[in-house]
Enzyme design. Structure first.
Site, PDB file in Angstrom:
ATOM      1  N   SER A 144       0.979  -1.256  -0.109  1.00  0.00           N
ATOM      2  CA  SER A 144       0.056   0.061  -0.054  1.00  0.00           C
ATOM      3  C   SER A 144       0.757   1.180  -0.040  1.00  0.00           C
ATOM      4  O   SER A 144       1.977   1.194   0.073  1.00  0.00           O
ATOM      5  CB  SER A 144      -0.905  -0.026   1.375  1.00  0.00           C
ATOM      6  OG  SER A 144      -1.483   1.230   1.389  1.00  0.00           O
ATOM      7  N   TYR A 157      -3.673  -0.314   9.941  1.00  0.00           N
ATOM      8  CA  TYR A 157      -3.523  -0.735   8.507  1.00  0.00           C
ATOM      9  C   TYR A 157      -1.999  -0.179   8.172  1.00  0.00           C
ATOM     10  O   TYR A 157      -1.337  -0.946   7.357  1.00  0.00           O
ATOM     11  CB  TYR A 157      -4.565   0.111   7.654  1.00  0.00           C
ATOM     12  CG  TYR A 157      -4.594  -0.139   6.264  1.00  0.00           C
ATOM     13  CD1 TYR A 157      -5.085  -1.405   5.686  1.00  0.00           C
ATOM     14  CD2 TYR A 157      -3.945   0.472   5.361  1.00  0.00           C
ATOM     15  CE1 TYR A 157      -5.108  -1.504   4.476  1.00  0.00           C
ATOM     16  CE2 TYR A 157      -3.923   0.282   3.940  1.00  0.00           C
ATOM     17  CZ  TYR A 157      -4.586  -0.702   3.542  1.00  0.00           C
ATOM     18  OH  TYR A 157      -4.490  -1.088   2.281  1.00  0.00           O
TER      19      TYR A 157
END
Length: 252
Positions: A144, A157
């Site tokens: 990510s 996250y």
């Protein structure tokens, strides 16, 4: 040159392969000739049937909740039972929890770490044992932008995706000399279910769009080419690399 990207005869296991980025990757790999095992939390045969009809590849599905350790442990054995081998593993499945750090719940932290990091590690390890025995394989972990940036209200996250990037490099260091390529794809801001909250926020959505040089949010289809490249012989000397598919975000 086309042979460099030909995946005919290869078997790819894709977690979260029936929706979002996973669906885009699965579609691309099928059109490149790969047989597929789609790992789904809720079994859905619509994509399986569609890809088999469109491309003629074999497509199987495995129902598994990656938040449950015992189900994670069964993914690769089930894939081997169904297909006889695993040439490509794509760790795409992930979950998101949003909250200011000071209020972030312990159970949300644990849930994100289990699906986004521990399941990735366990599947890499299981597939890696099989690939090491065969002397070849491709592992692609979906990281990510938050592997590099901290984000806002997503401490779990960002932590998990940062670790996925480092895990990718660590495994590449151990396995590259043994015929296994371990690399990562770094999605930018993509119009998928996971980003519904951001898309619905008029201020954040505008701020994000203004920073993307390509001038648009990404789509699931944007990831097919990167996945085919990293899964094919075209990337045979690419190891431990994190390939950004972000519309130019990181270069801004």
């Amino acid at each position: 040159m086309k042979n460099l990207f030909d995946l005919s005869g290869k078997v790819a296991v894709i977690t979260g392969g029936s929706r979002g980025i996973g669906k885009g990757i699965a579609t691309g790999l099928a059109h490149a000739g790969a047989d597929l095992v789609l790992v789904q939390r809720t079994e859905n045969h619509s994509l399986k049937s569609k890809l088999e009809e469109e491309t003629g590849v074999r497509c199987e599905s495995i129902q598994a909740d990656l938040s449950k350790l015992e189900e994670v442990k069964q993914v690769i054995p089930q894939a081997l039972d169904k297909m006889g081998k695993v040439d490509i593993l794509i760790n795409n499945a992930g979950i998101q929890r949003r909250s200011p750090a000071v209020d972030f719940l312990e159970q949300d932290w644990d849930a994100v770490m289990q699906v986004n990091l521990k399941a990735v590690w366990m599947l890499c390890q299981q597939a890696g044992k099989h690939m090491l025995a065969n002397g070849q394989g491709k592992i692609i972990n979906v990281a990510s932008l938050n592997s590099f940036q901290g984000g806002i209200n997503i401490p779990a996250y960002a932590s998990a995706k940062g670790a996925v990037a480092q895990l990718t490099k660590a495994l590449a260091n151990e396995w590259s000399s043994k015929g296994i390529n371990v690399n990562g794809i770094v999605p930018g801001y993509v119009a998928t279910d996971m980003n519904e909250a951001l898309i619905a926020d008029p201020v954040r959505s505008r701020q994000i769009l203004e920073r993307i040089p390509a001038g648009r949010w990404g789509s699931a289809d944007d990831f097919a080419g990167a996945a085919i490249y990293l899964a094919s012989e075209a990337s045979s000397y690419v190891h431990g690399h994190l390939l950004a598919v972000d519309g130019g975000w990181l270069g801004r």
